[in-house]
Design an enzyme around this catalytic site. Structure first.
Site, PDB file in Angstrom:
ATOM      1  N   GLU A  21     -35.615  24.916  -2.081  1.00  0.00           N
ATOM      2  CA  GLU A  21     -34.391  24.099  -1.508  1.00  0.00           C
ATOM      3  C   GLU A  21     -33.126  23.760  -2.969  1.00  0.00           C
ATOM      4  O   GLU A  21     -33.741  23.088  -3.519  1.00  0.00           O
ATOM      5  CB  GLU A  21     -35.169  23.290  -1.278  1.00  0.00           C
ATOM      6  CG  GLU A  21     -33.961  23.205  -0.510  1.00  0.00           C
ATOM      7  CD  GLU A  21     -34.488  21.571   0.764  1.00  0.00           C
ATOM      8  OE1 GLU A  21     -35.208  21.094   0.313  1.00  0.00           O
ATOM      9  OE2 GLU A  21     -33.807  21.805   2.448  1.00  0.00           O
ATOM     10  N   CYS A  53     -31.474  20.381   5.813  1.00  0.00           N
ATOM     11  CA  CYS A  53     -32.938  21.073   5.666  1.00  0.00           C
ATOM     12  C   CYS A  53     -32.423  22.445   6.936  1.00  0.00           C
ATOM     13  O   CYS A  53     -33.329  23.361   5.787  1.00  0.00           O
ATOM     14  CB  CYS A  53     -33.932  20.345   6.395  1.00  0.00           C
ATOM     15  SG  CYS A  53     -33.091  20.507   7.817  1.00  0.00           S
ATOM     16  N   SER A  87     -38.672  16.087   1.670  1.00  0.00           N
ATOM     17  CA  SER A  87     -38.848  16.990   1.154  1.00  0.00           C
ATOM     18  C   SER A  87     -40.372  17.641   1.356  1.00  0.00           C
ATOM     19  O   SER A  87     -41.225  16.320   1.295  1.00  0.00           O
ATOM     20  CB  SER A  87     -38.673  16.226  -0.160  1.00  0.00           C
ATOM     21  OG  SER A  87     -39.781  15.417  -1.315  1.00  0.00           O
TER      22      SER A  87
END
Ligand code: NAD
Length: 450
Positions: free
Chosen positions: A352, A262, A207
């Protein structure tokens, strides 16, 4: 302390492991440090031979490794098989690449100037839980090929495939101490690797939040860092696109790996003139996605990784969805494919989600599409759908993102560079570019004056 490994599709415990602490991490670094002089002295061609043997062993254990990933991550077996296939290809690639990245000779006055690419030493590799083996291989391939020794820290939720890979590396003949796997918490093992004075570099995927702390921690020892971080990528669909093809592909661009990707194109930007038609086709395509038991060959989407992650994903659905799919009954951390209408200022479009939630956002024209696509702190991947070739390239050049595809969802190939712009990180994995991240350039001047 122990690490309990759970199958997210069944909620069953599949392994209980000792969790390493600082002492075990230091011991692994010491083993890697001791192994470094001999490993760097192995000729590049011989390191290549050992990597090729490892690639072959991965191929021979293809089904076993795929099942480990399927059980541990909850990913559909067909996807897991593809990923393990890529792992073998990555080791084959770097086995062949290692003796093809050369130094230079540079014309200078009074002598000969030459450059060498030296390995860094002990490298700490920290990887996430969404593609455990795949992402490990992206780092291990170039790092081992160039003569570094490794401490690999898998995510505590998904350590099993990395542990098995380390056994296969020994079987391939890669010497003891060259590849060490340490299973434990990021805040203990990961942080110790970041701080350890004998670790020359951290190759991190995870992250943006943890990436930031890795970068801060690395500053104390001026460690090299490569950061592959989060994303909030755009799938930009122009009205002149093949809408059927774009809509059929879009669910896979965001719901693949249950959105825990991702590269997920979780903002679907659609030109207003085609918005209604595209939305209708997208709902149709999303409805037909096969969600269920990851062990079945036909399954296309499995569960999320954990209960707490499911709660986080659910918190992003703040309005009535445009469409929400079904999930299996009973055990497992399931979350349905979800399409929501949004503006680019909404939380679902800014952060996200890392789950199967896509935001549909209309745009007016090309300039508007570029503005919205770039209006994010991230810059990892993205797609452009149009039949106008000049426009495709114009928009591709204008987007602040590291990996783009035109009329396709594809983000990752063994031989092409992968990595982010902006807060999606820096450094490139895969292809020949990744070799640069695991070497230092040394310059040597040799005087030829009498
Ligand atoms: P995470 O950042 O929580 O953890 C990643 C790794 O870092 C794990 O091994 C974890 O144990 C370790 N870690 C945690 N705290 C640490 C610390 N203080 N110091 C050092 N290491 C620490 O990420 P995650 O939840 O495992 O994975 C999801 C994230 O990874 C998403 O944001 C996703 O976008 C990102 N990701 C990026 C890429 C890419 O290539 N750009 C690929 C896959 C995943």
């Amino acid at each position: 302390m122990t690490v309990t490994v759970i199958n997210p599709a069944t909620e069953e415990t599949i392994a209980t492991l000792e969790s390493a602490g600082v002492d075990e991490t230091d011991a692994a670094v010491a083993r890697a440090k001791a192994a470094f002089p001999a490993w760097r002295a192995v000729s590049p061609a011989d390191r290549g031979r050992l990597l090729r043997r490892l690639a072959t062993l991965v191929e021979e254990h293809h089904e076993e490794l795929s099942r480990i990933e399927c059980d541990n991550v909850g990913k559909p077996i067909s996807g897991a098989r593809g990923e393990v296939g890529m792992v073998a290809d990555v080791f084959h690639f770097y086995a062949g690449a290692v003796d093809k990245r050369h130094g230079e000779t540079i014309p200078v006055a009074g002598g000969i100037d030459m450059t060498f690419r030296e390995p860094l030493g002990v490298v700490g590799l920290i990887v996430p839980w969404n593609f455990p083996l795949n992402i490990s291989s992206w780092k291990l391939g170039p790092a081992l090929a160039t003569g570094n020794t490794i401490v690999l820290k898998p995510a505590e939720l998904t350590p099993l495939s990395a542990m098995r890979l380390a056994e296969l590396a020994l079987e391939a003949g890669i010497p003891e101490g060259v590849l060490n796997v340490v299973v434990g918490k990021g805040s203990i093992v990961g942080q110790r690797l970041v701080e350890h004075p004998d670790v020359a570099k951290i190759g991190f995927t995870g992250s943006t939040e943890v990436g930031r702390s890795v970068m801060e921690g690395a500053a104390a020892t001026i460690k090299r860092v490569t950061l592959e971080l989060g994303g909030k990528s755009a799938n930009v669909v122009f009205a002149d696109a093949d809408l059927e093809k774009a809509a059929a592909a879009a669910p896979y661009a965001v719901f693949d790996n249950a959105g825990q990707d991702c590269c997920a194109r979780s903002r679907i930007l659609v030109e207003r003139a085609a918005y209604d038609r595209f939305t209708e086709l997208l709902i149709q395509a999303t409805r037909s996605l096969k969600v269920g038991d990851p062990k079945r060959d036909e399954t296309e989407m499995g569960p999320l990784i954990s209960q707490s992650h499911r709660e986080t994903v659910a918190s992003f659905v703040e309005t009535t969805p445009l469409f929400q799919g079904d999930t299996p009954e009973g055990k497992g951390y399931w979350f349905p494919c979800t399409l929501v209408e949004a503006t680019n200022d909404d939380k679902v479009a800014r952060e996200e989600v890392f789950g199967p939630v896509a935001a549909l956002i209309p745009f007016d024209d090309e300039a508007d599409a570029i503005r919205i696509a770039n209006d994010t702190p991230y810059g990892l991947s993205g797609s452009i759908w149009t039949t106008d070739g000049a426009r495709a390239l114009r928009v591709a050049r204008a987007l602040d993102t590291g990996v783009l595809s035109i009329n396709s969802n594809s983000s990752v190939r063994v031989s092409t560079p992968f990595g982010g712009f902006k807060q999606s990180g820096f450094g490139r994995e895969l292809g020949m570019h990744a070799l640069d991240g695991y070497t230092e350039v040394k310059n040597v001047y040799y005087s030829t004056e009498g």
